[in-house]
Enzyme design. Structure first.
Site, PDB file in Angstrom:
ATOM      1  CD  GLU A  82      -1.478  -0.376   3.599  1.00 55.58           C
ATOM      2  OE1 GLU A  82      -2.236   0.594   3.717  1.00 55.58           O
ATOM      3  OE2 GLU A  82      -1.550  -1.391   4.310  1.00 55.58           O
ATOM      4  CB  CYS A 118      -2.048  -4.774   6.344  1.00 62.94           C
ATOM      5  SG  CYS A 118      -1.822  -3.122   6.961  1.00 62.94           S
ATOM      6  CG  HIS A 240      -1.684  -7.178  10.305  1.00 68.81           C
ATOM      7  ND1 HIS A 240      -0.552  -6.790   9.616  1.00 68.81           N
ATOM      8  CD2 HIS A 240      -2.365  -6.036  10.609  1.00 68.81           C
ATOM      9  CE1 HIS A 240      -0.565  -5.467   9.489  1.00 68.81           C
ATOM     10  NE2 HIS A 240      -1.649  -4.987  10.085  1.00 68.81           N
TER      11      HIS A 240
HETATM   12  N1  CAA Z   1       2.038   2.189  30.595  1.00 67.15           N
HETATM   13  C1  CAA Z   1       1.537   1.071  30.030  1.00 67.15           C
HETATM   14  N2  CAA Z   1       0.498   1.089  29.139  1.00 67.15           N
HETATM   15  C2  CAA Z   1      -0.020   2.277  28.801  1.00 67.15           C
HETATM   16  C3  CAA Z   1       0.468   3.480  29.352  1.00 67.15           C
HETATM   17  C4  CAA Z   1       1.539   3.405  30.286  1.00 67.15           C
HETATM   18  N3  CAA Z   1       2.059   4.510  30.840  1.00 67.15           N
HETATM   19  N4  CAA Z   1      -0.257   4.484  28.825  1.00 67.15           N
HETATM   20  C5  CAA Z   1      -1.153   3.953  27.979  1.00 67.15           C
HETATM   21  N5  CAA Z   1      -1.017   2.603  27.972  1.00 67.15           N
HETATM   22  C6  CAA Z   1      -1.780   1.620  27.175  1.00 67.15           C
HETATM   23  C7  CAA Z   1      -3.247   1.900  27.126  1.00 67.15           C
HETATM   24  O1  CAA Z   1      -3.921   1.429  28.293  1.00 67.15           O
HETATM   25  C8  CAA Z   1      -3.646   1.146  25.876  1.00 67.15           C
HETATM   26  O2  CAA Z   1      -3.740  -0.240  26.180  1.00 67.15           O
HETATM   27  P1  CAA Z   1      -4.988  -1.111  25.627  1.00 67.15           P
HETATM   28  O3  CAA Z   1      -4.894  -1.068  24.131  1.00 67.15           O
HETATM   29  O4  CAA Z   1      -4.754  -2.450  26.184  1.00 67.15           O
HETATM   30  O5  CAA Z   1      -6.221  -0.432  26.111  1.00 67.15           O
HETATM   31  C9  CAA Z   1      -2.413   1.308  24.976  1.00 67.15           C
HETATM   32  O6  CAA Z   1      -1.349   1.737  25.837  1.00 67.15           O
HETATM   33  C10 CAA Z   1      -2.602   2.359  23.898  1.00 67.15           C
HETATM   34  O7  CAA Z   1      -3.067   3.530  24.524  1.00 67.15           O
HETATM   35  P2  CAA Z   1      -4.134   4.452  23.818  1.00 67.15           P
HETATM   36  O8  CAA Z   1      -5.296   3.648  23.335  1.00 67.15           O
HETATM   37  O9  CAA Z   1      -4.406   5.604  24.728  1.00 67.15           O
HETATM   38  O10 CAA Z   1      -3.245   4.930  22.586  1.00 67.15           O
HETATM   39  P3  CAA Z   1      -3.518   5.982  21.491  1.00 67.15           P
HETATM   40  O11 CAA Z   1      -4.773   6.760  21.726  1.00 67.15           O
HETATM   41  O12 CAA Z   1      -2.260   6.746  21.396  1.00 67.15           O
HETATM   42  O13 CAA Z   1      -3.772   5.125  20.164  1.00 67.15           O
HETATM   43  C11 CAA Z   1      -3.438   3.560  18.408  1.00 67.15           C
HETATM   44  C12 CAA Z   1      -3.138   3.894  19.884  1.00 67.15           C
HETATM   45  C13 CAA Z   1      -4.951   3.586  18.171  1.00 67.15           C
HETATM   46  C14 CAA Z   1      -2.895   2.176  18.099  1.00 67.15           C
HETATM   47  C15 CAA Z   1      -2.738   4.626  17.509  1.00 67.15           C
HETATM   48  O14 CAA Z   1      -1.352   4.530  17.665  1.00 67.15           O
HETATM   49  C16 CAA Z   1      -3.078   4.454  16.015  1.00 67.15           C
HETATM   50  O15 CAA Z   1      -4.051   5.024  15.546  1.00 67.15           O
HETATM   51  N6  CAA Z   1      -2.257   3.670  15.247  1.00 67.15           N
HETATM   52  C17 CAA Z   1      -2.512   3.438  13.831  1.00 67.15           C
HETATM   53  C18 CAA Z   1      -3.691   2.522  13.583  1.00 67.15           C
HETATM   54  C19 CAA Z   1      -3.432   1.072  13.943  1.00 67.15           C
HETATM   55  O16 CAA Z   1      -2.317   0.625  14.101  1.00 67.15           O
HETATM   56  N7  CAA Z   1      -4.514   0.302  14.078  1.00 67.15           N
HETATM   57  C20 CAA Z   1      -4.391  -1.128  14.349  1.00 67.15           C
HETATM   58  C21 CAA Z   1      -5.534  -1.934  13.750  1.00 67.15           C
HETATM   59  S1  CAA Z   1      -5.672  -1.590  12.000  1.00 67.15           S
HETATM   60  C22 CAA Z   1      -4.522  -2.618  11.249  1.00 67.15           C
HETATM   61  O17 CAA Z   1      -4.061  -3.556  11.838  1.00 67.15           O
HETATM   62  C23 CAA Z   1      -4.048  -2.288   9.866  1.00 67.15           C
HETATM   63  C24 CAA Z   1      -2.763  -1.539   9.955  1.00 67.15           C
HETATM   64  O18 CAA Z   1      -1.693  -2.153   9.900  1.00 67.15           O
HETATM   65  C25 CAA Z   1      -2.810  -0.100  10.080  1.00 67.15           C
END
Ligand code: CAA
Length: 398
Positions: A82, A118, A240
């Site tokens: 992609e 992906c 994945h």
């Molecule tokens: N210590 C330990 N853990 C902590 C922490 C700390 N101090 N602070 C936060 N965390 C944990 C949270 O509890 C959370 O855990 P859970 O998922 O178990 O609930 C985790 O860290 C992530 O925290 P947030 O949800 O607050 O993180 P975020 O708002 O920054 O978003 C994300 C995370 C959604 C993955 C973001 O990085 C993102 O949008 N990434 C791109 C999209 C993506 O990767 N999606 C995955 C599915 S889609 C797919 O698979 C296709 C692809 O390749 C893109």
């Protein structure tokens, strides 16, 4: 006769960013990245490295392991990505052009790209398995190659990365036999998408996580219902890996650590940890990520010939597919884990300032040439310039 993966090799850029440094620069607790997302290092591609470069490097490594008879039998090159560099010309054709002379590849091959986020690499693998089944004696080269980029200071920033995996598919594979029956799930959803002409994807992070887990659960339940097989029938599950916590969350939907202990299935969680070792150090590489996990598992040394694996591929948008496979006799002779780890160890760590500079350069609107870049990776098949829209690459001998 079994059909599947005879050789599998990985290519990543020579630069990476330690996730602790990124966390501190973004005023985030480093534990969020290391534990919350499960990422330790993130591969960074300079402007001289694109998805063609990485794909060609991974494919060259596969061809190094492939006897000339299997190179002569090549009838298909399919590339899932992609991170396309041309809206019309297939990157599979460019990779063929870069490798044909060095590896005496035939011109009588089909070469094309496949795209569904992906999932494209898995689509390529299954296309190759079907091709070899329909053309006994022929081989196919499958390449999954991507630069995962969301941009600076975005929610997706800590889940970036870059890398490629290439595999050779043939009869009597010496690494992994792929079962012809699989379980696919397609749902039309906007969880992650990239409109034409835009450099970085748009993503609804929370929705994408939910879609991933929902798609996995549906595929797994359909697989169990159709085959009568269950977790106890598998040595390991690979996922994945957009970030390594994602697969663990999906796995917990069908087997929590507590349930694993009760059912005597702790190996599934132990093998999961083994499957994420490379991704923790590379980050997301979209189409290549599942196959990075498979390589990591095989290289860890716990699985044995005859073990059965379940592999979950997910492409946003969304298509998921559950594939099952059997580890081949003598598979360990087809991989070199020490060399793989040494290649990761040999990469250069960037400072956050350097990473930001690299990403800004690479994300600049497509221009002519790559001169003026501060960080270059001038290994084989690196991009030397773009001239009249034509991409110029350095060959294997400079
Ligand atoms: N210590 C330990 N853990 C902590 C922490 C700390 N101090 N602070 C936060 N965390 C944990 C949270 O509890 C959370 O855990 P859970 O998922 O178990 O609930 C985790 O860290 C992530 O925290 P947030 O949800 O607050 O993180 P975020 O708002 O920054 O978003 C994300 C995370 C959604 C993955 C973001 O990085 C993102 O949008 N990434 C791109 C999209 C993506 O990767 N999606 C995955 C599915 S889609 C797919 O698979 C296709 C692809 O390749 C893109």
């Amino acid at each position: 006769m079994p059909i599947g993966i005879d050789a599998l090799e990985i290519a990543t850029p020579g630069l990476y960013l330690p996730m602790t440094d990124l966390a501190l620069a973004r005023d985030v607790d480093p534990a969020k990245f290391h534990v919350g997302l499960g990422q330790d290092e993130m591969a960074v591609a300079p402007a001289t490295v694109d998805a063609v470069t990485l794909g060609a490097r991974a494919a060259a490594a596969v061809l190094e392991r492939t006897e000339q008879a299997d190179r002569d039998a090549l009838g298909l090159i399919v590339l899932g990505t992609e991170s396309g560099v041309d809206a019309s010309k297939a990157m599979a054709v460019m990779v063929h052009g870069l490798l044909a002379e060095e590896y005496s590849l035939p011109d009588a091959v089909r070469a094309f790209d496949l795209r569904e986020a992906c999932y494209g690499g898995t689509a390529g693998l299954l296309t190759a398995v079907d091709y070899v089944a329909a053309h006994p004696g022929r081989t196919a080269l499958v390449i999954a190659s991507d630069l995962a980029r969301y941009g600076l200071r975005t929610g997706g920033e800590p889940t970036q990365g870059a890398g490629a995996v290439a595999v050779l598919v043939r009869e009597d594979p010496r690494l992994l036999a792929i079962d012809p029956a699989t379980t696919a799930v397609t749902t039309d959803v906007y969880d992650f998408w990239r409109p034409e002409g835009e450099d970085v994807p748009r993503v609804d992070g929370k929705l994408s996580n939910e879609c991933y887990m929902e798609t996995f659960t549906r595929a797994w339940e359909a697989h169990v219902a159709a085959t009568g097989l269950d977790l106890a029938d598998y040595a390991a599950l690979c996922f994945h890996l957009p970030y390594t916590k994602m697969g663990r969350k999906a796995l917990a939907r069908v087997l929590t650590p507590e349930q694993a202990a009760e059912r005597g299935l702790t190996r599934i969680h132990e093998r999961y940890e083994e499957s994420i070792a490379y991704s923790r150090r590379i980050g997301n590489c979209y189409t290549a990520s599942l196959w990075l996990g498979v390589a990591s598992l095989l290289d860890a040394g716990s699985v044995a010939a005859g073990d059965r694996l379940a592999l979950f591929s997910y492409g946003s948008g969304a298509v998921g597919e559950l594939i099952t496979a059997a580890v081949a006799e003598g598979f360990e002779k087809r991989r070199d884990p020490a060399a793989q780890r040494a290649r990761l160890d040999a990469r250069t760590a960037l400072t956050v300032e350097e990473y930001e500079q690299v990403l800004t350069e690479s994300l600049a609107p497509a221009g002519e040439g790559t001169s003026g870049t501060a960080f270059v990776d001038d290994g084989p098949y690196s991009l030397t310039g773009v001239d009249g829209g034509i991409r110029r690459y350095r060959g294997p001998r400079g």
